[in-house]
Design an enzyme around this catalytic site. Structure first.
Site, PDB file in Angstrom:
ATOM      1  CG  ASP A 120      -1.907   1.158   1.227  1.00 35.88           C
ATOM      2  OD1 ASP A 120      -1.758   2.079   0.384  1.00 35.88           O
ATOM      3  OD2 ASP A 120      -2.821   1.153   2.071  1.00 35.88           O
ATOM      4  CE  LYS A 165      -3.119  10.887 -11.944  1.00 32.25           C
ATOM      5  NZ  LYS A 165      -2.027   9.911 -11.683  1.00 32.25           N
ATOM      6  CG  ASN A 180      -9.467   9.798 -22.559  1.00 34.90           C
ATOM      7  OD1 ASN A 180      -9.912   9.596 -21.438  1.00 34.90           O
ATOM      8  ND2 ASN A 180      -9.701  10.921 -23.229  1.00 34.90           N
ATOM      9  CB  ALA A 191      -5.851  14.911 -20.585  1.00 26.10           C
ATOM     10  CE1 TYR A 251      -6.666  10.099 -11.653  1.00 24.31           C
ATOM     11  CE2 TYR A 251      -7.338  11.326 -13.598  1.00 24.31           C
ATOM     12  CZ  TYR A 251      -6.564  10.349 -13.005  1.00 24.31           C
ATOM     13  OH  TYR A 251      -5.676   9.632 -13.773  1.00 24.31           O
ATOM     14  CB  ALA A 308     -15.526   5.974 -23.348  1.00 25.62           C
TER      15      ALA A 308
END
Length: 334
Positions: A56, A155, A180, A121, A151, A195
């Site tokens: 962890d 980042k 992606n 991104a 998120y 997606a």
């Protein structure tokens, strides 16, 4: 990197990490330590030639154990998923800041030579992504900052940490903003899928059940670019070997609507489905694409695998996995 250098790769049980371990092994690297929070039996890909550790990495001691003796570190570990996950698990996503912070500290103290951080991104400002006809996002578009809540903020903060560890301690850091990434050997159900995998699963399900209908999140006109895993692997390693200090886009610039992505998968499957648009689901920004000017200048290369070619391989793998699962369930009921 020399073939006998110790290379540590976090998130090794995940989608990109598993592929990166495989690619490094194929190239003849002999000392790879792969680390993930999941039990090894739950990793997407496992390679006995690597040293595989379940740790962890939100815990500081675990990070120090992970990087001991390492010369090069690829930090891909994060609690993340597709839009359905990151819009409903913002706190969980932000807790990943503990991973990168502790990994940077461990890399500094163990005198690692180079540190790669997998950004996203999602760091880009929301007001630059309000139209499906989005202008490709260049690296400077991350500021003034207004990234994806949760998120994206994690980042962006972690990018700044990498910059300051180089500035203050001389730790050579490299940062890629992934756009992606998709391909085989990743999640395609359960809520964390993105997606491309989700649409493959839905089309295959329609074929298997005969329902001939597919649910689309949103109106289907939101746009994205999708990068096949092989381009991601090459770009990640090229950036690690480069002298590029600033964060850089690593993504395809082939823009497509979600409806267009469904068209591609339907064409691969040889089926046409009725589309049911669900406007109450997470959709993310209206449009996002990668400006690849900087990566071409710095690396003389940019991702180029066509979306249809990558989706054919992804669809074939998910099709095999779903039919394998279905066969296992039938045998279990006998």
């Amino acid at each position: 990197m020399d073939k006998d250098d110790l290379i540590v790769l976090t998130g090794g049980g995940g989608f990109i990490g598993g592929h990166l371990v495989a690619d490094l092994l194929r190239q003849g690297y002999t000392r790879i330590r792969s680390v993930d929070i999941k039990p090894v039996d739950d990793w997407y890909q496992v390679f006995p030639e690597a040293e595989n550790l379940q740790l962890d990495l939100r815990e500081k001691d675990a990070c120090y154990q992970a990087v001991r003796g390492a010369r090069f570190i690829f930090n891909l570990a994060a609690d993340m998923g597709g839009m359905g996950f990151i819009e409903t698990h913002k706190a969980d996503c932000m807790l990943s800041v503990m991973i990168n912070t502790n990994m940077l500290l461990a890399a500094r103290d163990h005198k690692a030579e180079r540190f790669f951080y997998a950004s996203s991104a999602c760091v880009y400002a929301a007001d630059k992504q309000t139209s499906p006809d989005v202008l490709p996002l260049k690296e400077s578009d991350a500021y003034p900052a207004m990234p994806e809540d949760g998120y994206g903020w994690e980042k962006l903060f972690s990018e700044r940490m990498c910059h300051h560890f180089y500035e203050d301690y001389g730790l050579a850091t490299r940062v890629a903003r992934y756009h992606n990434v998709y391909g085989p050997h990743g999640t395609y159900d359960g809520g964390r899928e993105k997606a491309p995998a989700a649409i493959c699963r839905k089309v295959i399900t329609a074929l298997m059940t005969g329902e001939r209908e597919i649910e689309i999140w949103g109106d289907g006109e939101q746009t994205r670019s999708f990068m096949y895993i092989d381009d991601c692997l090459y770009g990640t390693q090229a950036l690690m070997a480069s002298d590029v200090l600033e964060p850089i886009n690593l993504g395809s610039d082939e823009l497509v609507t979600i409806n267009g992505l469904v068209d591609i998968v339907e064409g691969i499957a040889g089926i046409k489905l009725k589309r049911r648009f669900n406007l109450d689901t997470p959709r993310g920004v209206r449009g996002r694409n990668s400006d690849n000017t900087l990566i071409k200048q710095k690396l003389g290369w940019a991702p180029s695998i066509p979306l249809r070619a990558g989706m054919q391989k992804t669809y074939r793998w998910i099709h095999e996995e779903m039919h394998k699962r279905a066969g296992e369930r039938r045998r279990a009921y006998r």
